[in-house]
Enzyme design. Sequence first.
Site, PDB file in Angstrom:
ATOM      1  CG  ASP A 104     -34.292 -16.652   3.818  1.00  0.00           C
ATOM      2  OD1 ASP A 104     -34.134 -15.944   4.832  1.00  0.00           O
ATOM      3  OD2 ASP A 104     -33.615 -16.510   2.784  1.00  0.00           O
ATOM      4  CG  ASP A 115     -35.468 -12.412   2.745  1.00  0.00           C
ATOM      5  OD1 ASP A 115     -35.184 -12.330   3.964  1.00  0.00           O
ATOM      6  OD2 ASP A 115     -34.748 -13.014   1.914  1.00  0.00           O
ATOM      7  CG  ASP A 143     -31.484 -16.893   7.362  1.00  0.00           C
ATOM      8  OD1 ASP A 143     -30.629 -16.713   6.462  1.00  0.00           O
ATOM      9  OD2 ASP A 143     -32.653 -16.480   7.270  1.00  0.00           O
ATOM     10  CG  ASP A 145     -31.762 -12.334   4.782  1.00  0.00           C
ATOM     11  OD1 ASP A 145     -32.509 -13.333   4.844  1.00  0.00           O
ATOM     12  OD2 ASP A 145     -31.478 -11.773   3.717  1.00  0.00           O
TER      13      ASP A 145
END
Length: 195
Positions: free
Chosen positions: A85, A89, A67, A64
């Site tokens: 993203d 998440d 990226d 995470d």
Amino acid sequence: MLGHYKAPLHRLFDPIAQLLLRMGARPNHMTVLGLGVSIAAAYVFSVGRLRGGAVLLAVAGLFDFFDGAVARLAGSDSDYGAFLDSVVDRYSDVAVLLGILVFYQQRNDTTGAVLTMATLAGTVMTSYTKARAQSIGVRCDIGVIERPERLIVLIAGATFQLLTVVMAVLAVLTNVTALQRIVYTRKIARDTALR
């Protein structure tokens, strides 16, 4: 809270992100791989291997983190990438907490299960309140605990076998954060209306 340290962290980890970029890593692929690792962590938590779940959760957190760093260095930041993203998440958070919920249910631990559900509600509402505030033009990055801090606390709790204590802390702090965002957005909206 950790958002204040983004610039120093970028300087520290940019060489690794550059290496990943040279190896052909793509931000959206890393985002999806991070989700896969989070789902694996959820399973490992569900069968009671808390330290193993903590390790996998830390790996998912690295995906995470990197990226976004890879996207920034590649100059490929995009609205869709940010959207993906954010959505991933949320799925990752829910998967991990459901894995922990299964762990508590299998042990017939009602307290742990209730605290996990309260944490799940607070986690979802923390991100939802931010998104809704942004939809009415209010930048809402405030609160006592955001996703990076939640992950760190959860990893530490699982590693040191203090999961129920950590769930109690997260149940309170995630919901306090959501309430802080509601109050803050109300204040900004009122101030804007008065101008």
